[in-house]
Design a protein around this motif. Structure first.
Motif, short mmCIF file in Angstrom:
data_model
loop_
_atom_site.label_atom_id
_atom_site.label_comp_id
_atom_site.label_asym_id
_atom_site.label_seq_id
_atom_site.Cartn_x
_atom_site.Cartn_y
_atom_site.Cartn_z
N MET A 31 0.87 -1.19 0.00
CA MET A 31 0.00 0.00 0.00
C MET A 31 0.89 1.23 0.00
SD MET A 31 -3.22 0.82 2.46
CE MET A 31 -2.29 1.25 3.92
N THR A 32 0.59 2.18 -0.85
CA THR A 32 1.44 3.35 -0.98
C THR A 32 0.66 4.60 -0.70
OG1 THR A 32 0.90 3.55 -3.32
CG2 THR A 32 2.83 2.22 -2.77
N GLY A 33 1.40 5.67 -0.46
CA GLY A 33 0.78 6.99 -0.43
C GLY A 33 0.77 7.68 0.89
N ILE A 34 0.52 6.97 2.01
CA ILE A 34 0.42 7.68 3.29
C ILE A 34 1.77 8.23 3.71
CG2 ILE A 34 0.01 7.32 5.74
CD1 ILE A 34 -2.39 5.78 5.12
N ASP A 35 2.80 7.45 3.54
CA ASP A 35 4.11 7.87 4.01
C ASP A 35 5.03 8.31 2.87
OD1 ASP A 35 3.62 7.38 6.70
OD2 ASP A 35 3.86 5.23 6.35
N GLY A 36 4.65 8.22 1.65
CA GLY A 36 5.53 8.65 0.58
C GLY A 36 5.19 7.97 -0.71
N GLY A 37 6.03 8.16 -1.72
CA GLY A 37 5.79 7.55 -3.02
C GLY A 37 4.99 8.48 -3.90
N GLU A 38 5.58 8.95 -4.99
CA GLU A 38 4.87 9.85 -5.88
C GLU A 38 3.74 9.12 -6.59
OE1 GLU A 38 5.25 13.09 -6.37
OE2 GLU A 38 6.73 13.19 -4.80
N SER A 39 2.61 9.74 -6.70
CA SER A 39 1.50 9.16 -7.44
C SER A 39 0.66 10.28 -8.01
CB SER A 39 0.66 8.25 -6.55
OG SER A 39 0.22 8.95 -5.42
N GLU A 40 0.04 10.04 -9.13
CA GLU A 40 -0.77 11.03 -9.81
C GLU A 40 -2.18 10.49 -9.99
OE1 GLU A 40 0.12 14.00 -10.62
OE2 GLU A 40 2.21 13.84 -10.07
N PRO A 41 -3.17 11.37 -10.16
CA PRO A 41 -4.50 10.89 -10.47
C PRO A 41 -4.49 10.12 -11.77
CG PRO A 41 -4.36 13.25 -10.84
CD PRO A 41 -3.10 12.86 -10.16
N ILE A 42 -5.33 9.07 -11.81
CA ILE A 42 -5.36 8.22 -12.99
C ILE A 42 -5.88 9.03 -14.17
CG2 ILE A 42 -6.35 6.11 -13.95
CD1 ILE A 42 -6.59 5.08 -11.10
N GLY A 43 -5.10 9.04 -15.27
CA GLY A 43 -5.48 9.82 -16.43
C GLY A 43 -6.81 9.39 -17.00
N GLY A 44 -7.68 10.36 -17.29
CA GLY A 44 -8.98 10.08 -17.86
C GLY A 44 -9.99 9.57 -16.86
N GLU A 45 -9.56 9.25 -15.68
CA GLU A 45 -10.45 8.73 -14.66
C GLU A 45 -10.83 9.86 -13.69
OE1 GLU A 45 -11.72 5.68 -14.25
OE2 GLU A 45 -10.84 5.06 -16.15
N PRO A 46 -11.97 9.73 -13.01
CA PRO A 46 -12.32 10.74 -12.00
C PRO A 46 -11.31 10.75 -10.85
CG PRO A 46 -13.78 8.86 -11.83
CD PRO A 46 -12.98 8.66 -13.09
N LEU A 47 -11.08 11.92 -10.31
CA LEU A 47 -10.21 12.06 -9.14
C LEU A 47 -11.04 11.74 -7.90
CD1 LEU A 47 -7.58 12.93 -7.74
CD2 LEU A 47 -8.41 15.30 -7.85
N LEU A 48 -10.90 10.52 -7.36
CA LEU A 48 -11.70 10.08 -6.23
C LEU A 48 -10.97 10.41 -4.94
CD1 LEU A 48 -12.92 6.61 -7.55
CD2 LEU A 48 -14.04 8.84 -7.72
N LEU A 49 -11.53 11.34 -4.19
CA LEU A 49 -10.94 11.79 -2.93
C LEU A 49 -11.77 11.20 -1.78
CD1 LEU A 49 -10.30 15.53 -3.90
CD2 LEU A 49 -8.77 13.57 -4.14
N GLY A 50 -11.36 10.03 -1.33
CA GLY A 50 -12.05 9.39 -0.22
C GLY A 50 -11.67 10.03 1.10
N VAL A 51 -12.66 10.37 1.90
CA VAL A 51 -12.41 11.14 3.12
C VAL A 51 -13.14 10.50 4.29
CG1 VAL A 51 -12.14 13.28 1.82
CG2 VAL A 51 -14.40 12.67 2.74
N ARG A 52 -12.76 10.97 5.46
CA ARG A 52 -13.55 10.73 6.65
C ARG A 52 -14.38 11.98 6.91
NH1 ARG A 52 -11.73 10.21 12.99
NH2 ARG A 52 -13.69 9.30 13.73
N VAL B 29 -15.25 4.67 -2.24
CA VAL B 29 -14.33 4.87 -3.35
C VAL B 29 -14.13 3.61 -4.19
CG1 VAL B 29 -11.94 5.44 -3.96
CG2 VAL B 29 -13.18 6.84 -2.30
N PRO B 30 -13.86 2.44 -3.59
CA PRO B 30 -13.69 1.24 -4.44
C PRO B 30 -14.92 0.96 -5.31
CG PRO B 30 -12.91 0.81 -2.22
CD PRO B 30 -13.62 2.13 -2.17
N ALA B 31 -16.11 1.21 -4.77
CA ALA B 31 -17.32 0.96 -5.57
C ALA B 31 -17.45 1.95 -6.71
CB ALA B 31 -18.55 1.05 -4.67
N LEU B 32 -17.03 3.20 -6.52
CA LEU B 32 -17.09 4.18 -7.60
C LEU B 32 -16.01 3.91 -8.65
CD1 LEU B 32 -17.83 7.54 -5.72
CD2 LEU B 32 -19.41 5.81 -6.59
N ARG B 33 -14.91 3.32 -8.25
CA ARG B 33 -13.86 2.98 -9.19
C ARG B 33 -14.23 1.75 -10.01
NH1 ARG B 33 -10.03 6.35 -10.36
NH2 ARG B 33 -9.25 6.55 -8.22
#
Length: 806
Positions: A1-22, A228-232
């Protein structure tokens, strides 16, 4: 699993930017703003009811101050409602404000309220508290926290999200990491066992596709991380539409309403609640040096409560919180560390002041505001105008309001609060006034809760203004009231609320019910409320003539029906009738004053006196004499009747002692005698002082009690204990001392009850000592001194005070 502590990542091209929140997470809110700044989407889609799209521009109004909530309610059934609360630190609110600031379209994409309200319909028509909760049987935060080795989901969330720095690193990584985590959870637990989530997610997927067609690829979607997983997931349009086919519908209205931090808390029952909304609000508002600023706020609160908290305490508390965080391996001191530090340093280890900090700061009493331009039912508009006119602003913090009904503005406030109570809008609760029992004083405990907006909408079916709605509601309640006592209570409330148009209907129903009701208990319950209402006419300027007529007729029927109703009663029924006798006695006294005023020429007078105060009380005293003389009447009622006649001066002390002596004679069963004693000197009637000051009665009770057979003593003991335990400690102590002395230890050797040799008792009145108090009494009454001007000397006009000394 990536992202919380580091690792560059970009929104998936052509896909919606899914911002899952609490929901209501300040860390999520900051991350959403950073992601939106970086992605610059052409449209922002937010989890929420699409009927609220027209209300989005109001979020930019200068008078809109969160916390607020979207309120949806069924038009035909306003009590069926749902809330979507938003705080300043809610990611959805941040996304709304970002879109408005950047002039980017924003839309809500959750299942429409027209379906969700209908879906929540049940047999009882219960109100749906909220509609934005993470409604799953498994708590995803708890599972992730346990996987990471945490025993507290809140602490885990703070460490990995809320306490993350706001640097310029990867802004999308946290959302991709949360998406991966939620995907793993959904693979394990499915959709959580809630079919409604599947329908909601199908609708959201359709809305995302529609936005992609309209605005192009890459819309930003702000929603609960669980979705988010269901919308993806790829799903066909036909399959999604099939899930939405045949959904129930109701007609719904939407508006903004104020919300509170307290209602955001988990303990309020709110599904997506958090433990510490005040703390989260602080973290969002003070990203730099949050611990120092928090300790300063705590110190300020404690100083307002007169606790000695200095700057040194603040510095030491900050150091201790940071030390605790380092020892516990946390990136930043959290709420648990600051709480421990405040308890140790500022509260000296006590949880009492700490509970105040938790209530006022950790949870908080912040009440949001909405602009006047927000849609509202006409009744809400009228209430808003009345609140502004009367300078009665709704507040989340509970407070007491003292009203002087002689002042016009206070009288208006009283009318408004009483009318709202009639409508079921319990903004204020009447409480006992301190230091005054007059009818011109009222004290209210006020607290505005967000749910009251629903109650106002629900009450809108009765009218478009508060007076009109309260009048219509009172008339309907009178017709449907289940009992006579309910109608009399309603009449009292109508007088308090000053609803003259409702009173004729209520009084007609009251007269009809009173004429048909033959239960003396019901009549006795109804009379005191009616007579109390007569007192309000003087201070509120209300004509109570009709009420007086009904009250007099009710009293007459009680006089006739009470003696037959007092026969063949068991102990519980007898005690209930005794309470009714007390209530009627007090009511007759007030009613006699009111009728005397009418006879003297007040409103509605007929100029006569045959129904004045004297005759009414005389008839009541005749009833009491009948009660005290019938052996078929239970002892507790006979004893109370004797006591009431004695207090009113209709029975001499010698006669009262004679009646007591007859009851306490050996021929009376001990249980009956004990009941008579309870009625005479029990029930809060001041009987203890009566026994202290009349030793003849005390002697009779003492002689009877010492003569009760041993086998009967255990039967009467509970009743006697209940009677005498109600006395004040000083009265009980004095009675014990009087009985302890006994005949053999008293000067003169007289029997108990003779009065010989006891302090404060004498065979004759000492007129010289009695006259000495008259000058003081005259000054207290504003009468001045005697005619000769000599203090302590009785003049010719002192006859009006001759009874004071006696």
């Amino acid at each position: 699993m990536t992202g919380i502590d580091g690792g560059e990542s970009e929104p998936i091209g052509g896909e919606p930017l899914l911002l899952g929140v609490r929901h209501h997470g300040p860390g999520s809110a900051r991350a959403v703003r950073a992601a939106l700044d970086a992605a610059r989407p052409r449209v922002v889609l937010i989890e929420g009811p699409p009927e609220a799209d027209a209300l989005i521009p109001l979020a930019a109004d200068a008078d809109m101050r969160p916390p607020v909530a979207l309120l949806a309610h069924a038009v035909d059934e306003p009590g069926r409602s749902a809330f979507w609360p938003l705080a300043e630190f809610s990611p959805e609110w941040v996304a709304l404000r970002w879109a408005l600031e950047q002039d980017v379209p924003a839309r809500f994409i959750d299942l429409p309220a027209t379906h969700s309200l209908a879906w929540g319909r049940d047999a009882g028509g219960e109100v749906t508290e909220t509609a934005d909760s993470v409604d799953v049987r498994v708590d995803p935060l708890a599972v992730l926290a346990e996987t990471a080795g945490y025993d507290d989901p809140e602490r885990w969330w703070e460490d990995v999200v809320e306490h993350r720095g706001g640097g310029t690193g990867d802004v999308f990584g946290p959302f991709l990491a949360l998406e991966e985590a939620m995907g793993a959870l959904r693979e394990t637990y499915g959709h959580g066992g809630h079919d409604k989530d599947l329908v909601r997610e199908a609708y959201m997927r359709l809305q995302v596709r529609a936005a992609q067609r309209e605005f192009g690829a890459g819309p930003a979607v702000v929603c609960g991380a669980w979705h988010v997983p269901a919308l993806r997931r790829k799903a066909s349009v036909a399959a999604d539409r099939a899930l939405l086919k045949g959904l129930p519908k109701v007609k719904a209205d939407m508006t903004w309403v104020p919300w509170t931090h307290r209602r955001l808390s988990r303990v309020s029952g709110y599904g997506a609640g958090i433990d510490s909304p005040g703390w989260y609000g602080h973290l969002f508002a003070a990203p730099d040096r949050p611990i120092e600023r928090w300790m300063t706020k705590v110190a300020g609160l404690l100083r307002e409560e007169d606790r000695l908290v200095s700057s040194a305490h603040v510095i030491e508390a900050v150091r201790l919180a940071e030390t605790l965080a380092a020892m516990r391996g946390r990136p930043l001191a959290g709420l648990s560390e600051t709480t421990d530090a405040v308890r140790a340093v500022m509260c000296e280890g006590s949880d009492v002041p700490l509970s105040l900090v938790h209530d006022r700061l950790v949870v908080g009493d912040v009440l949001g505001e909405v602009p006047q331009g927000a849609p509202a039912v006409p009744l809400q508009r009228d209430l808003d105008r009345a609140q502004r006119r009367l300078r009665l602003k709704p507040e989340a913090l509970e407070r007491e309001l003292e009203l002087d009904l002689r002042k016009e503005i206070d009288a208006g406030r009283s009318r408004l609060l009483h009318r709202l109570r009639l409508l079921g809008v319990a903004w204020g609760e009447p409480v006992a006034s301190r230091g005054s029992t007059g009818t011109f004083r009222e004290t209210w405990r006020l607290r505005w809760e967000p749910e009251l907006a629903v109650r106002v909408a629900e009450a809108g079916v009765w009218g478009t203004t508060v007076p009109a709605a309260a009048t219509a509601k009172a008339e309907a309640d009178a017709v449907g009231a289940p009992s006579l006592a309910d109608v009399t209570a309603l009449a009292e409330r109508c007088l308090l609320a000053e609803l003259p148009d409702a009173l004729p209907v209520v009084m007609q129903v009251l007269a009809d019910r009173a004429a048909l009701d033959t239960d003396v208990g019901h009549l006795a319950q109804a009379l005191p409320a009616l007579v109390r209402s007569l007192r309000y006419g003087d201070v509120r300027g209300t004509d109570t003539h009709a009420l007086t007529e009904v009250a007099e007729g009710l009293a007459e029927r009680i006089f006739v029906g009470l003696p037959p109703a007092c026969t063949a009663l068991d102990a519980d029924a007898a005690d209930e009738i005794r309470r009714h006798v007390d209530a009627v006695h007090g009511a007759v006294g007030l009613l006699g004053d009111a009728t005397a005023a009418r006879a003297a020429g007040g409103p509605g007078t007929d100029g006569g006196t045959e129904r004045g105060a004297g005759p009414l009380r005389v008839r009541w005293h005749s009833v009491l004499r009948v009660l005290c003389g019938r052996e078929s009447v239970p002892g507790v009622i006979r004893g109370r009747a004797v006591r009431l006649l004695l207090d009113d001066g209709e029975l001499g002390q010698d006669e009262a002692a004679r009646l007591m002596g007859l009851v306490l004679s050996p021929g009376t069963p001990p249980a009956d005698a004990a009941a008579w004693i309870e009625g005479f000197v029990g029930g809060g009637a001041g009987g203890g002082m009566l026994l202290v000051h009349d030793e003849r009665l005390l002697g009779l009770v003492d002689a009877w009690l010492t003569g009760v057979p041993a086998d009967a003593f255990t039967d009467v003991l509970p009743l006697l204990r209940r009677t005498f335990s109600a006395y004040e400690a000083g009265v009980r102590r004095t009675l014990g001392e009087l009985v302890r002395r006994g005949p053999g230890e008293r000067d003169g050797g007289g029997p108990v009850g003779s009065g010989a040799g006891l302090p404060g008792f004498a065979t004759d009145l000492d007129t010289a000592r009695a006259d000495a108090v008259l000058p003081v009494v005259r000054l207290l009454l504003g009468l001045g001194l005697g005619l000769d001007g000599v203090p302590g000397h009785r003049g010719a006009d002192d006859n009006d005070l001759a009874g004071v000394a006696g």
